[in-house]
Design an enzyme around this catalytic site. Structure first.
Site, PDB file in Angstrom:
ATOM      1  N   LYS A  40       1.022  -0.878   0.180  1.00 45.06           N
ATOM      2  CA  LYS A  40       0.536  -0.249   0.070  1.00 45.06           C
ATOM      3  C   LYS A  40       0.699   1.092   0.182  1.00 45.06           C
ATOM      4  O   LYS A  40       2.143   0.939   0.159  1.00 45.06           O
ATOM      5  CB  LYS A  40      -1.026  -0.418   1.142  1.00 45.06           C
ATOM      6  CG  LYS A  40      -0.206   0.271   2.585  1.00 45.06           C
ATOM      7  CD  LYS A  40      -1.199  -0.939   3.176  1.00 45.06           C
ATOM      8  CE  LYS A  40      -0.686  -0.635   4.873  1.00 45.06           C
ATOM      9  NZ  LYS A  40      -1.265  -0.809   6.195  1.00 45.06           N
ATOM     10  N   TYR A 263      15.035  31.158   5.043  1.00 42.47           N
ATOM     11  CA  TYR A 263      13.769  32.124   4.613  1.00 42.47           C
ATOM     12  C   TYR A 263      13.457  32.424   6.568  1.00 42.47           C
ATOM     13  O   TYR A 263      13.807  31.438   7.197  1.00 42.47           O
ATOM     14  CB  TYR A 263      12.203  30.982   4.829  1.00 42.47           C
ATOM     15  CG  TYR A 263      12.141  31.681   3.610  1.00 42.47           C
ATOM     16  CD1 TYR A 263      10.747  32.272   2.515  1.00 42.47           C
ATOM     17  CD2 TYR A 263      12.319  30.144   2.215  1.00 42.47           C
ATOM     18  CE1 TYR A 263      10.951  32.180   1.595  1.00 42.47           C
ATOM     19  CE2 TYR A 263      12.008  29.595   1.398  1.00 42.47           C
ATOM     20  CZ  TYR A 263      11.019  31.403   0.730  1.00 42.47           C
ATOM     21  OH  TYR A 263      10.608  31.032  -0.381  1.00 42.47           O
TER      22      TYR A 263
HETATM   23  C1  LIG Z   1      -0.308  -1.825   6.852  1.00 45.04           C
HETATM   24  C2  LIG Z   1      -1.219  -3.050   7.506  1.00 45.04           C
HETATM   25  C3  LIG Z   1      -0.518  -4.105   7.530  1.00 45.04           C
HETATM   26  C4  LIG Z   1       1.087  -3.784   7.038  1.00 45.04           C
HETATM   27  O1  LIG Z   1       1.386  -3.623   8.270  1.00 45.04           O
HETATM   28  P1  LIG Z   1       3.109  -3.408   8.746  1.00 45.04           P
HETATM   29  O2  LIG Z   1       3.577  -3.035  10.283  1.00 45.04           O
HETATM   30  O3  LIG Z   1       3.959  -2.835   7.552  1.00 45.04           O
HETATM   31  O4  LIG Z   1       3.980  -5.031   8.993  1.00 45.04           O
HETATM   32  C5  LIG Z   1      -0.912  -4.998   7.701  1.00 45.04           C
HETATM   33  N1  LIG Z   1      -1.895  -5.453   8.235  1.00 45.04           N
HETATM   34  C6  LIG Z   1      -3.100  -4.240   7.750  1.00 45.04           C
HETATM   35  C7  LIG Z   1      -4.452  -4.442   7.931  1.00 45.04           C
HETATM   36  C8  LIG Z   1      -2.352  -2.766   7.695  1.00 45.04           C
HETATM   37  O5  LIG Z   1      -3.349  -1.717   7.614  1.00 45.04           O
END
Ligand SMILES: *Cc1c(COP(=O)(O)O)cnc(C)c1O
Length: 366
Positions: A40, A263
């Protein structure tokens, strides 16, 4: 946003390191567990398509957070299963059907709404999300879980999986983790007809609670070689950070004592100094709180001085360097290194956020 290719700022992603990280983690978890790569948010900034294509043969499937991320992978030719972890409202379900995506169903209300809207659920593969204590999405009790499952089946959907997510798997105190785990175990064990895939493990759970893995893991941050706890817990085995962030000096000048830089003239040179400018700024995800942090030039730490601008950063150099000299913002140089966790500590946030904030303006090179 277009990537800015004609500028020396780039993120170099080591896909082999990601493959090795998968192998390392997989060696330490139960054999029968399915492995899903969580890609993701553009694979936590590493480039979802490139990462997914590279690791597709080494994993059983992928997790993304929404339908668009899943479609991006399908359009790039990814064939393995893709689970959308977030809630997809019923009016977008047709996309899941069209692209062969697995959806998360997180409440009976959702199923009811889908029914009311006449959403076609026949043939849809889904996983039921259980809220065992995260308090975010998911079903919170046994009866609702049973009802969601039977309604989905009645509509012709295939309930392939059931899962939950832990809120504190990356913490030393495992009290809350244990409460969530027993809630989920209990619920699953009492189901009339349990789906074949049961999963609860993100990275932290997979590495620090490997004994609690059901039959699949969702590996995110560990693929990219970072410690999900920051530094609160030690990694049980070494992982390789997969992303390196580089830029280069585009201006080097010697200024006299008392010169204002940036800045708000927040920095004045206490003495005559060499100042270098890098073409990276907060629009690249190198946020303003990086002021006073450091970068690496030929193995030496150099301080970021003055405000971080949208597109530029100024650093103090120990001496004159030629234009085009490489500067490392994340990664190693000589004996020294700067990790996303170091940056996160400076910002008062987590390494996940540091990687995810790198914007599309920064080209990814593989
Ligand atoms: C993002 C996510 C993961 C992965 O999490 P990590 O800590 O990066 O391994 C697993 N399960 C869900 C439901 C998530 O939203």
């Amino acid at each position: 946003m277009v990537s800015s290719l004609h500028r020396p700022t780039k993120a170099i992603v080591n896909l082999e390191a990601i493959s090795r990280n998968i192998q390392t983690v997989v060696r330490h978890i139960p054999n029968q567990a399915k492995v899903w790569a969580v890609v993701k948010a553009n694979a936590y900034g590493h480039g979802a398509v490139a990462v997914a294509q590279h690791v597709e043969r080494a994993v059983d499937g992928f997790c993304v957070s929404n339908v668009d991320e899943a479609i991006e992978l399908r359009r790039a030719g990814i064939l393995k299963s893709i689970l959308v972890l977030g809630v997809v409202l019923p009016d977008e379900v047709y996309l899941a059907q069209e692209y062969g995506l697995t959806l998360t169903v997180s409440s009976l209300k959702w199923v009811t709404l889908a029914k009311r809207l006449g959403t076609q659920l026949k043939g849809l593969t889904c996983h039921i999300k259980i809220d065992s204590g995260m308090g975010r999405i998911g079903v919170r009790d046994q009866l609702e879980a049973e009802a969601v499952m039977s309604e989905l089946k009645e509509q012709g959907a295939f309930v392939e999986g059931i899962f939950t997510h832990f809120a504190t798997a990356d913490e030393a105190d495992d009290q809350f983790f244990k409460e969530q785990l027993s809630f989920f175990q209990d619920l699953v064990s009492r189901l009339q007809d349990c789906p074949p895939i049961i999963h609860a493990s993100n990275s932290a759970t997979s590495i620090w609670h490997a004994e609690t893995i059901f039959n699949a893991v969702r590996l995110g941050l560990v693929l990219y070689g970072l410690n999900p706890s920051g530094g609160a817990l030690d990694l049980p085995y070494a992982l390789e950070p997969a992303l390196r962030l580089e830029s280069a000096l585009v201006q080097v000048k010697k200024v006299p004592a008392g010169t204002a830089v940036g800045y708000g003239e927040t920095y004045h040179t206490p003495k005559s100094e060499w100042i270098g400018t890098l073409p990276i700024g907060y629009a690249d995800g190198w946020t303003r709180d990086m002021q006073d942090f450091k970068v690496l030039v030929e193995g030496e730490f150099c301080q970021i001085i003055g405000r971080v601008s949208m597109d530029q950063v100024t650093i103090r150099l120990p001496k004159k360097y030629p234009l085009g000299t490489r500067v490392i913002l994340l990664g190693d140089s000589g004996e020294q290194s700067i990790s996303a966790t170091d940056v996160a500590n400076k910002r008062g946030t987590i390494n996940y956020e540091v990687l995810c904030l790198l914007s599309d303006r920064v080209p990814r090179e593989y």
